[in-house]
Design a protein around this motif. Structure first.
Motif, PDB file in Angstrom:
ATOM      1  N   HIS A  58       0.831  -1.215   0.000  1.00 21.29           N
ATOM      2  CA  HIS A  58       0.000   0.000   0.000  1.00 21.29           C
ATOM      3  C   HIS A  58       0.863   1.261   0.000  1.00 21.29           C
ATOM      4  CE1 HIS A  58      -4.130  -1.451   0.191  1.00 21.29           C
ATOM      5  NE2 HIS A  58      -3.663  -2.456   0.910  1.00 21.29           N
ATOM      6  N   ARG A  73       2.192   1.743  -3.529  1.00 21.19           N
ATOM      7  CA  ARG A  73       1.131   2.197  -4.440  1.00 21.19           C
ATOM      8  C   ARG A  73       0.635   3.599  -4.100  1.00 21.19           C
ATOM      9  NH1 ARG A  73      -2.323  -3.442  -4.431  1.00 21.19           N
ATOM     10  NH2 ARG A  73      -0.995  -4.542  -5.910  1.00 21.19           N
ATOM     11  N   SER A  93      -1.485   4.279  -1.995  1.00 17.80           N
ATOM     12  CA  SER A  93      -2.940   4.149  -1.876  1.00 17.80           C
ATOM     13  C   SER A  93      -3.428   4.994  -0.703  1.00 17.80           C
ATOM     14  CB  SER A  93      -3.324   2.684  -1.655  1.00 17.80           C
ATOM     15  OG  SER A  93      -2.941   2.267  -0.351  1.00 17.80           O
ATOM     16  N   LYS A  97       9.538   0.640 -11.247  1.00 22.09           N
ATOM     17  CA  LYS A  97       8.770   0.216 -10.075  1.00 22.09           C
ATOM     18  C   LYS A  97       9.655  -0.584  -9.106  1.00 22.09           C
ATOM     19  CE  LYS A  97       4.054  -1.165  -9.151  1.00 22.09           C
ATOM     20  NZ  LYS A  97       2.824  -1.682  -9.725  1.00 22.09           N
TER      21      LYS A  97
END
Length: 151
Positions: free
Chosen positions: A14, A17, A19, A61
């Protein structure tokens, strides 16, 4: 509790990302802005590298993953206290008729051995937490207002 936090694999995903859950966890626990750096089990590092390979992450990434890992303190599992906690937790879960995944056992043992609060979205640690064997802070992975798809 020492004030240390150990991040479960799902929390790191998370954070990577960025998020809303990752941002909330970072804010609530002041991750990466405290005087001490968050901890992570070496098992989580392996899980994340496997996660990246399985999903064929690109170089950018993967670089972001390594950048995040450099901001954390990696705790080895070869410490006697971690090995003892692993054995204790495995026997305890078995005595309760519960099976905890081996990687989760290592992560829980690592957090407990260093007296860190485990940050997770995983309910598998509930038994250890409810028996006061593991300090953990659970975050709901389903954003507020969204219905869970079960499971």
């Amino acid at each position: 509790m020492s004030g240390l936090v150990l991040l479960d694999t799902n929390i790191l995903v998370h954070l990577l990302r960025a998020s809303s859950l990752g941002k909330r966890v970072a804010e609530v626990h002041g991750l990466l802005s405290k005087g001490h750096r968050p901890l992570v089990s070496v098992v989580t590092v392996g899980e994340l590298l496997a996660f990246a390979k399985k999903r064929a992450w690109g170089a950018q990434k993967v670089s972001k993953l390594h950048e995040l890992l450099r901001q954390l303190v990696v705790v080895d599992i070869h410490l006697d206290v971690v090995l003892e906690r692993y054995a204790t937790f495995d026997v305890f879960c078995g005595s309760k008729g519960r099976v905890l995944g081996k990687n989760d056992l290592w992560i829980a043992a690592t957090a407990s051995a260093v007296s860190a609060l485990l940050l997770t979205t995983d309910k598998d640690f509930d038994l250890l937490h409810s028996e006061s064997l593991l300090a953990r802070s659970w975050f709901d992975p389903v954003p507020a207002g969204e219905a869970s798809s079960g499971g």
